[in-house]
Scaffold this active site. Structure first.
Site, PDB file in Angstrom:
ATOM      1  N   PRO A 295       0.764  -1.227   0.000  1.00  0.00           N
ATOM      2  CA  PRO A 295       0.020  -0.151   0.037  1.00  0.00           C
ATOM      3  C   PRO A 295       0.730   1.421   0.157  1.00  0.00           C
ATOM      4  O   PRO A 295       0.219   2.401  -0.200  1.00  0.00           O
ATOM      5  CB  PRO A 295      -0.859  -0.066   1.117  1.00  0.00           C
ATOM      6  CG  PRO A 295      -0.286  -0.968   2.193  1.00  0.00           C
ATOM      7  CD  PRO A 295       0.779  -2.000   1.109  1.00  0.00           C
ATOM      8  N   TYR A 387       2.776   9.137  -8.291  1.00  0.00           N
ATOM      9  CA  TYR A 387       1.833   9.253  -7.293  1.00  0.00           C
ATOM     10  C   TYR A 387       0.571   9.684  -7.618  1.00  0.00           C
ATOM     11  O   TYR A 387      -0.719   9.142  -7.107  1.00  0.00           O
ATOM     12  CB  TYR A 387       2.543  10.003  -6.015  1.00  0.00           C
ATOM     13  CG  TYR A 387       1.857   9.985  -4.655  1.00  0.00           C
ATOM     14  CD1 TYR A 387       2.211   8.684  -3.694  1.00  0.00           C
ATOM     15  CD2 TYR A 387       0.659  10.585  -4.331  1.00  0.00           C
ATOM     16  CE1 TYR A 387       1.661   8.784  -2.429  1.00  0.00           C
ATOM     17  CE2 TYR A 387      -0.093  10.530  -3.108  1.00  0.00           C
ATOM     18  CZ  TYR A 387       0.385   9.423  -2.349  1.00  0.00           C
ATOM     19  OH  TYR A 387      -0.274   9.226  -1.178  1.00  0.00           O
TER      20      TYR A 387
HETATM   21  P1  RFL Z   1     -11.382  -6.121  -3.466  1.00  0.00           P
HETATM   22  O1  RFL Z   1     -11.826  -4.710  -2.993  1.00  0.00           O
HETATM   23  O2  RFL Z   1     -10.797  -7.238  -2.446  1.00  0.00           O
HETATM   24  O3  RFL Z   1     -12.993  -6.817  -3.562  1.00  0.00           O
HETATM   25  C1  RFL Z   1     -13.156  -8.256  -3.768  1.00  0.00           C
HETATM   26  C2  RFL Z   1     -14.596  -8.872  -3.363  1.00  0.00           C
HETATM   27  O4  RFL Z   1     -14.715  -9.889  -3.801  1.00  0.00           O
HETATM   28  C3  RFL Z   1     -15.474 -10.540  -2.860  1.00  0.00           C
HETATM   29  N1  RFL Z   1     -15.196 -12.280  -3.071  1.00  0.00           N
HETATM   30  C4  RFL Z   1     -15.860 -13.226  -3.903  1.00  0.00           C
HETATM   31  N2  RFL Z   1     -17.122 -12.954  -4.080  1.00  0.00           N
HETATM   32  C5  RFL Z   1     -17.642 -13.813  -4.896  1.00  0.00           C
HETATM   33  N3  RFL Z   1     -17.023 -15.073  -5.027  1.00  0.00           N
HETATM   34  C6  RFL Z   1     -15.864 -15.427  -4.625  1.00  0.00           C
HETATM   35  N4  RFL Z   1     -15.392 -16.599  -4.611  1.00  0.00           N
HETATM   36  C7  RFL Z   1     -15.365 -14.377  -3.849  1.00  0.00           C
HETATM   37  N5  RFL Z   1     -13.983 -14.151  -3.078  1.00  0.00           N
HETATM   38  C8  RFL Z   1     -14.127 -12.874  -2.603  1.00  0.00           C
HETATM   39  C9  RFL Z   1     -14.863 -10.154  -1.675  1.00  0.00           C
HETATM   40  O5  RFL Z   1     -15.592 -10.326  -0.457  1.00  0.00           O
HETATM   41  C10 RFL Z   1     -14.673  -8.661  -2.001  1.00  0.00           C
HETATM   42  O6  RFL Z   1     -15.905  -8.075  -1.955  1.00  0.00           O
HETATM   43  O7  RFL Z   1     -10.846  -6.202  -4.970  1.00  0.00           O
HETATM   44  P2  RFL Z   1     -11.059  -4.976  -5.984  1.00  0.00           P
HETATM   45  O8  RFL Z   1     -12.339  -4.623  -6.056  1.00  0.00           O
HETATM   46  O9  RFL Z   1     -10.137  -5.594  -6.961  1.00  0.00           O
HETATM   47  O10 RFL Z   1     -10.413  -3.865  -5.209  1.00  0.00           O
HETATM   48  C11 RFL Z   1      -8.795  -3.651  -4.953  1.00  0.00           C
HETATM   49  C12 RFL Z   1      -8.768  -2.898  -3.630  1.00  0.00           C
HETATM   50  O11 RFL Z   1      -9.570  -3.254  -2.572  1.00  0.00           O
HETATM   51  C13 RFL Z   1      -7.249  -2.896  -3.203  1.00  0.00           C
HETATM   52  O12 RFL Z   1      -6.316  -2.834  -4.166  1.00  0.00           O
HETATM   53  C14 RFL Z   1      -7.173  -1.507  -2.360  1.00  0.00           C
HETATM   54  O13 RFL Z   1      -7.845  -1.555  -0.958  1.00  0.00           O
HETATM   55  C15 RFL Z   1      -5.375  -1.587  -1.880  1.00  0.00           C
HETATM   56  N6  RFL Z   1      -4.998  -0.370  -1.026  1.00  0.00           N
HETATM   57  C16 RFL Z   1      -4.927   0.907  -1.731  1.00  0.00           C
HETATM   58  N7  RFL Z   1      -5.075   0.984  -2.857  1.00  0.00           N
HETATM   59  C17 RFL Z   1      -5.139   2.529  -3.200  1.00  0.00           C
HETATM   60  O14 RFL Z   1      -5.206   2.778  -4.333  1.00  0.00           O
HETATM   61  N8  RFL Z   1      -5.004   3.414  -2.532  1.00  0.00           N
HETATM   62  C18 RFL Z   1      -4.709   3.489  -1.202  1.00  0.00           C
HETATM   63  O15 RFL Z   1      -4.596   4.542  -0.418  1.00  0.00           O
HETATM   64  C19 RFL Z   1      -4.492   1.899  -0.735  1.00  0.00           C
HETATM   65  N9  RFL Z   1      -4.511   1.681   0.675  1.00  0.00           N
HETATM   66  C20 RFL Z   1      -4.960  -0.543   0.143  1.00  0.00           C
HETATM   67  C21 RFL Z   1      -4.772   0.438   1.071  1.00  0.00           C
HETATM   68  C22 RFL Z   1      -5.191  -1.987   1.117  1.00  0.00           C
HETATM   69  C23 RFL Z   1      -4.729  -2.065   2.145  1.00  0.00           C
HETATM   70  N10 RFL Z   1      -5.004  -3.169   2.744  1.00  0.00           N
HETATM   71  C24 RFL Z   1      -5.888  -3.705   3.664  1.00  0.00           C
HETATM   72  C25 RFL Z   1      -4.397  -4.481   2.204  1.00  0.00           C
HETATM   73  C26 RFL Z   1      -4.394   0.403   2.613  1.00  0.00           C
HETATM   74  C27 RFL Z   1      -4.363  -0.948   2.998  1.00  0.00           C
HETATM   75  C28 RFL Z   1      -4.101  -1.120   4.569  1.00  0.00           C
HETATM   76  C1  PHB Z   2      -4.978   5.815   3.519  1.00  0.00           C
HETATM   77  O1  PHB Z   2      -5.454   4.712   3.866  1.00  0.00           O
HETATM   78  O2  PHB Z   2      -5.443   6.881   3.642  1.00  0.00           O
HETATM   79  C2  PHB Z   2      -3.586   5.496   2.512  1.00  0.00           C
HETATM   80  C3  PHB Z   2      -3.008   4.162   2.393  1.00  0.00           C
HETATM   81  C4  PHB Z   2      -1.734   4.049   1.800  1.00  0.00           C
HETATM   82  C5  PHB Z   2      -1.170   5.045   1.428  1.00  0.00           C
HETATM   83  C6  PHB Z   2      -1.687   6.465   1.505  1.00  0.00           C
HETATM   84  C7  PHB Z   2      -2.970   6.517   2.096  1.00  0.00           C
HETATM   85  O3  PHB Z   2      -0.035   5.038   0.696  1.00  0.00           O
END
Ligand code: RFL
Ligand code: PHB
Length: 389
Positions: A295, A387
């Site tokens: 992330p 970014y």
């Molecule tokens: P998701 O959001 O994981 O959604 C997948 C969905 O599929 C469901 N699912 C199923 N449904 C039906 N049948 C199955 N067999 C299934 N298996 C799973 C799940 O329940 C879920 O609802 O994927 P998607 O849509 O590709 O989105 C990707 C994003 O969620 C992810 O890349 C970001 O959250 C990553 N991320 C960040 N991305 C950014 O662009 N900017 C950020 O600031 C940022 N910060 C972060 C992040 C991810 C983090 N974590 C938790 C890893 C910060 C963190 C802490």
């Molecule tokens: C956020 O959750 O606000 C977030 C996560 C990852 C980043 C920046 C912001 O790199």
């Protein structure tokens, strides 16, 4: 067993799946979206916070950017803090673009609301769906609710089901994987506290990385690098706040984020992963189903949005006009942006985190790298371009 037919069967109601279903609808293409979890769970899942310039434009053009533009916080810079001093990277001046701080769960909320208002077929709480016959002309998706099995036969299946869904395994032998696992995780919290800063602060400290982010003028989002073996129970509120104050130190003095009630906490391991290709027969992968980034570069959700923007166009050309070029070249076009984001996220991660076993030499090189980024307009511009997207 009930059997239904549609043009595109979509797995997963994260940002990728919901946006794809909405974009297809705008183009007059029918889809059925199947999500394992219930709507409340999906909308409450706290994750990304940074929407890059290009991704925000895609949401706006799709007519789902209104609340983001009203409530999101436009940011024109970030701070890199190291060696007890803060350095602003003036992203807007350097690139003419800005990012929007707006929670992923808000985007998911906006998209789900819009799909339902438009009468979209979005099915929550279906349990994990399975994918079948992707090499045939009749791929399908099955899921079971209350003991009743449902089958959806489609022209195309798109797996937007994240890193642990059915999409990756359904690629079988076709999939070549590239992976890097980092030996640490991020402990993330949300707190009812007014952010003490106006822009995000990425801190590289002797004791590890820390990130100051926010969701609104009342809610602060903070992260700490912790060993991957740590558990949430190891971190009391007190310990979290004290550690943050140390890692954000300025001029050798602890620097306190505004404290407030912590109402959400989670641990996320850091990894980089790409699966190639992003297609097998009539199955396509998009978003986290196809790739993961750590992330640190804030790229994951933005890549998911870019993937489905490409895919929606390509599916429309194929289903409307029989034009195959878009789908045939989807993997190559998507992977170009994916690998650029993989590179940037890896670069940010290695520059900002503390790695066990790093020698004095490694540490000094890291500091030299940070000095170069904040001291050279060319270097700061390169960071900013990546970014803001
Ligand atoms: P998701 O959001 O994981 O959604 C997948 C969905 O599929 C469901 N699912 C199923 N449904 C039906 N049948 C199955 N067999 C299934 N298996 C799973 C799940 O329940 C879920 O609802 O994927 P998607 O849509 O590709 O989105 C990707 C994003 O969620 C992810 O890349 C970001 O959250 C990553 N991320 C960040 N991305 C950014 O662009 N900017 C950020 O600031 C940022 N910060 C972060 C992040 C991810 C983090 N974590 C938790 C890893 C910060 C963190 C802490
Ligand atoms: C956020 O959750 O606000 C977030 C996560 C990852 C980043 C920046 C912001 O790199």
């Amino acid at each position: 067993m009930t059997t239904e037919r549609t043009s595109v069967a979509i797995l997963g109601a994260g940002p990728a799946g919901l946006l794809l279903s909405h974009l297809l609808h705008l183009n007059g293409i029918a889809s059925i979206l199947v999500e394992a979890r219930d709507r409340e769970y999906v909308q409450a899942r706290v994750r990304a916070g940074v929407v890059e310039h290009g991704a925000a434009d895609i949401l706006r053009q799709a007519g789902v950017g209104e609340r983001m533009d009203r409530e999101g916080l436009p940011h024109g810079g970030i701070e890199l803090r190291f060696d007890g001093a803060g350095h602003r990277i003036a992203m807007s001046e350097l690139t003419g673009r800005h990012i929007t701080v707006y929670g992923q769960q808000e985007i998911v909320h906006d998209l789900a609301e819009r799909r339902i208002a438009d009468g979209g077929d979005v099915r929550f709480a279906c349990g994990p769906a399975a994918i079948h016959d992707v090499d045939s002309g009749e791929p399908s998706v099955t899921y079971t609710v209350d003991g009743a099995e449902h089958r959806i036969v489609a022209d195309f299946v798109v797996a937007c089901d994240g890193a642990h869904g059915a999409g990756r395994p359904a690629m079988g032998e076709t999939l070549k994987t590239f992976e890097k696992v980092y030996p640490f995780a991020w402990l993330g919290i949300l707190a009812h506290a007014a952010p003490r800063v106006d822009e995000l602060v990425y801190a590289n400290h002797e004791r590890g990385f820390a990130l100051y982010s926010m969701r609104s003028h009342e809610v602060t989002r903070l992260y700490l690098q912790v060993p991957s073996t740590d558990r949430l129970e190891d971190w009391s509120d007190e310990r979290i706040w004290d550690e943050l104050a140390v890692r954000f130190s300025l001029d050798g003095e602890p620097w306190e984020p505004t404290r407030g009630e912590i109402f959400e906490r989670s641990l996320a391991p850091l990894r980089s992963y790409v699966g190639e290709p992003m297609q097998r027969g009539r199955l396509f992968l998009a978003g986290d189903a196809a790739h993961t980034v750590p992330p640190t570069g804030a790229k994951g959700m933005n890549l998911a949005i870019r993937d489905v923007d490409l895919l929606a166009r390509a599916l429309t050309e194929q289903l409307r006009h029989g034009a195959e070029e878009g789908l045939r070249t989807y993997t190559d076009r998507a992977l170009r942006a994916v690998w650029r984001a993989e590179y940037f996220s890896w670069w940010m991660t290695t520059m900002l985190h503390r790695f066990d076993g790093d020698s004095g030499f490694d540490r000094r090189v890291q500091t030299a790298q940070l000095r170069s980024v904040v001291g050279s307009e060319a270097h700061a511009t390169a960071l900013s371009e990546n970014y803001v997207g």
